[in-house]
Scaffold this active site. Sequence first.
Site, PDB file in Angstrom:
ATOM      1  N   ALA A   1       0.864  -1.175   0.000  1.00 58.85           N
ATOM      2  CA  ALA A   1       0.000   0.000   0.000  1.00 58.85           C
ATOM      3  C   ALA A   1       0.903   1.228   0.000  1.00 58.85           C
ATOM      4  CB  ALA A   1      -0.875  -0.019   1.246  1.00 58.85           C
TER       5      ALA A   1
ATOM      6  N   GLY B   1       0.566  -5.012   0.663  1.00 61.49           N
ATOM      7  CA  GLY B   1      -0.557  -5.107  -0.276  1.00 61.49           C
ATOM      8  C   GLY B   1      -0.160  -5.733  -1.605  1.00 61.49           C
TER       9      GLY B   1
ATOM     10  N   GLU C   1      -0.282  -9.314  -0.957  1.00 58.46           N
ATOM     11  CA  GLU C   1      -1.704  -9.670  -0.848  1.00 58.46           C
ATOM     12  C   GLU C   1      -2.366  -9.724  -2.229  1.00 58.46           C
ATOM     13  OE1 GLU C   1      -2.310  -6.565   2.091  1.00 58.46           O
ATOM     14  OE2 GLU C   1      -3.136  -8.082   3.445  1.00 58.46           O
TER      15      GLU C   1
ATOM     16  N   GLU D   1       4.181  -5.046   7.117  1.00 57.90           N
ATOM     17  CA  GLU D   1       3.347  -4.007   7.754  1.00 57.90           C
ATOM     18  C   GLU D   1       3.755  -3.753   9.198  1.00 57.90           C
ATOM     19  OE1 GLU D   1       2.240  -6.330   5.703  1.00 57.90           O
ATOM     20  OE2 GLU D   1       0.644  -5.520   4.431  1.00 57.90           O
TER      21      GLU D   1
HETATM   22  N1  CAA Z   1       4.542   3.341  -0.313  1.00 59.84           N
HETATM   23  C1  CAA Z   1       4.950   4.524  -0.832  1.00 59.84           C
HETATM   24  N2  CAA Z   1       6.128   4.687  -1.466  1.00 59.84           N
HETATM   25  C2  CAA Z   1       6.926   3.615  -1.568  1.00 59.84           C
HETATM   26  C3  CAA Z   1       6.579   2.350  -1.054  1.00 59.84           C
HETATM   27  C4  CAA Z   1       5.319   2.238  -0.395  1.00 59.84           C
HETATM   28  N3  CAA Z   1       4.865   1.076   0.088  1.00 59.84           N
HETATM   29  N4  CAA Z   1       7.591   1.490  -1.284  1.00 59.84           N
HETATM   30  C5  CAA Z   1       8.540   2.174  -1.953  1.00 59.84           C
HETATM   31  N5  CAA Z   1       8.135   3.457  -2.119  1.00 59.84           N
HETATM   32  C6  CAA Z   1       8.886   4.540  -2.776  1.00 59.84           C
HETATM   33  C7  CAA Z   1       9.999   5.079  -1.882  1.00 59.84           C
HETATM   34  O1  CAA Z   1       9.484   6.004  -0.954  1.00 59.84           O
HETATM   35  C8  CAA Z   1      10.912   5.694  -2.897  1.00 59.84           C
HETATM   36  O2  CAA Z   1      10.360   6.936  -3.314  1.00 59.84           O
HETATM   37  P1  CAA Z   1      11.287   8.270  -3.301  1.00 59.84           P
HETATM   38  O3  CAA Z   1      12.384   7.958  -4.281  1.00 59.84           O
HETATM   39  O4  CAA Z   1      10.357   9.329  -3.765  1.00 59.84           O
HETATM   40  O5  CAA Z   1      11.771   8.437  -1.911  1.00 59.84           O
HETATM   41  C9  CAA Z   1      10.794   4.743  -4.097  1.00 59.84           C
HETATM   42  O6  CAA Z   1       9.571   4.038  -3.910  1.00 59.84           O
HETATM   43  C10 CAA Z   1      11.914   3.739  -4.150  1.00 59.84           C
HETATM   44  O7  CAA Z   1      11.977   3.066  -2.890  1.00 59.84           O
HETATM   45  P2  CAA Z   1      13.308   2.936  -2.009  1.00 59.84           P
HETATM   46  O8  CAA Z   1      14.212   4.100  -2.272  1.00 59.84           O
HETATM   47  O9  CAA Z   1      12.907   2.709  -0.599  1.00 59.84           O
HETATM   48  O10 CAA Z   1      13.939   1.622  -2.664  1.00 59.84           O
HETATM   49  P3  CAA Z   1      14.899   0.564  -1.961  1.00 59.84           P
HETATM   50  O11 CAA Z   1      15.329  -0.354  -3.045  1.00 59.84           O
HETATM   51  O12 CAA Z   1      15.923   1.229  -1.108  1.00 59.84           O
HETATM   52  O13 CAA Z   1      13.941  -0.253  -0.935  1.00 59.84           O
HETATM   53  C11 CAA Z   1      11.940  -1.450  -0.301  1.00 59.84           C
HETATM   54  C12 CAA Z   1      12.903  -1.028  -1.447  1.00 59.84           C
HETATM   55  C13 CAA Z   1      12.638  -2.388   0.682  1.00 59.84           C
HETATM   56  C14 CAA Z   1      10.745  -2.166  -0.942  1.00 59.84           C
HETATM   57  C15 CAA Z   1      11.452  -0.200   0.462  1.00 59.84           C
HETATM   58  O14 CAA Z   1      10.989   0.748  -0.481  1.00 59.84           O
HETATM   59  C16 CAA Z   1      10.335  -0.462   1.407  1.00 59.84           C
HETATM   60  O15 CAA Z   1      10.548  -0.969   2.497  1.00 59.84           O
HETATM   61  N6  CAA Z   1       9.085  -0.098   1.027  1.00 59.84           N
HETATM   62  C17 CAA Z   1       7.932  -0.250   1.877  1.00 59.84           C
HETATM   63  C18 CAA Z   1       7.458  -1.678   1.939  1.00 59.84           C
HETATM   64  C19 CAA Z   1       6.297  -1.825   2.893  1.00 59.84           C
HETATM   65  O16 CAA Z   1       6.397  -1.567   4.084  1.00 59.84           O
HETATM   66  N7  CAA Z   1       5.138  -2.245   2.367  1.00 59.84           N
HETATM   67  C20 CAA Z   1       3.956  -2.449   3.162  1.00 59.84           C
HETATM   68  C21 CAA Z   1       3.111  -1.229   3.113  1.00 59.84           C
HETATM   69  S1  CAA Z   1       1.755  -1.276   4.240  1.00 59.84           S
HETATM   70  C22 CAA Z   1       0.582  -2.190   3.461  1.00 59.84           C
HETATM   71  O17 CAA Z   1       0.769  -2.716   2.391  1.00 59.84           O
HETATM   72  C23 CAA Z   1      -0.739  -2.236   4.226  1.00 59.84           C
HETATM   73  C24 CAA Z   1      -1.799  -3.108   3.674  1.00 59.84           C
HETATM   74  O18 CAA Z   1      -1.602  -4.118   3.075  1.00 59.84           O
HETATM   75  C25 CAA Z   1      -3.174  -2.746   3.934  1.00 59.84           C
END
Ligand code: CAA
Length: 253
Positions: A61, A104, A107, A127
């Site tokens: 998400a 997500g 999922e 998450e």
């Molecule tokens: N939401 C918003 N933006 C995201 C994102 C997310 N889930 N995942 C990555 N991005 C964005 C980053 O913010 C970044 O944007 P900027 O360049 O503008 O800062 C861009 O994508 C590239 O990401 P990274 O620089 O972080 O890339 P990386 O290779 O260093 O790391 C990663 C990759 C490990 C996937 C890391 O991006 C990460 O941990 N992302 C979040 C993953 C996460 O926690 N997902 C679960 C979300 S909660 C959810 O999904 C709830 C639900 O089901 C209801």
Amino acid sequence: MIEEAPRPGVVLLRLNRPDALNALNMEIRRELAEILARLVDDPAVRVVVVTGDDKAFAAGADIKAMAEASPTEMHRRGLHRLWAAVAEFRKPMIAAVRGFALGGGCELALHADIIVAGRGAKFGLPEVRVGIMPGAGGTQRLVRAVGKYKAMKLLMTGEQIDGETAERWGLASEVVDDDAVLERALELATRIAAGPAVALEHIKETVLLGADLPLQSALALERRSFQLLFDTDDQREGMAAFIERRKPAFKGE
Ligand code: CAA
């Protein structure tokens, strides 16, 4: 979302937000729900393949779009209604996963009937690392796919697993080299698209509904679906083709 028709009866949907690793914002979610609602009613469409790009299937998400949201705002967004279009898509759906399939995104893959994973895929439900928990079936579909102890480990630590591990655990149907993922998913889709569409829908419904029913009820559901298929042209064609030693030409009727 990019929508393509690469093979007869096969629609390929590519999540297309590369700057955010295909994180699911409201726009992508609405678009996906609308497209699936249209495709489910189009008899020419037999199978849908969902994919991302080489870096990410979807990294979850959109955290930035929900960091400040209140419970009321989350309720107002009604995400479950958008997910329902994915869950209720009754035709075969294949997820072709390269790169991150997190939160997500994982999922979304778990809604598919078949998952083709690249060796470098990264599956996880992280998450907990941002202070919440999965909200689109992750706690339920993951445990049904891999069992309690593997599911709990992923859910409680937020750790990622690669494609080989996902396949070994039962979270992927197949694992292949990353650059072969899409081709393999399309190959499976093409084969399934040539199959008997009504039987395929009954197989999907019976497996998914049956998994949550007591065994006797599930077996009764299977029996009824099995019997119903004797009302289809494809049943007559399939059996006649077998007897005449030729390939069946299914029409999906
Ligand atoms: N939401 C918003 N933006 C995201 C994102 C997310 N889930 N995942 C990555 N991005 C964005 C980053 O913010 C970044 O944007 P900027 O360049 O503008 O800062 C861009 O994508 C590239 O990401 P990274 O620089 O972080 O890339 P990386 O290779 O260093 O790391 C990663 C990759 C490990 C996937 C890391 O991006 C990460 O941990 N992302 C979040 C993953 C996460 O926690 N997902 C679960 C979300 S909660 C959810 O999904 C709830 C639900 O089901 C209801």
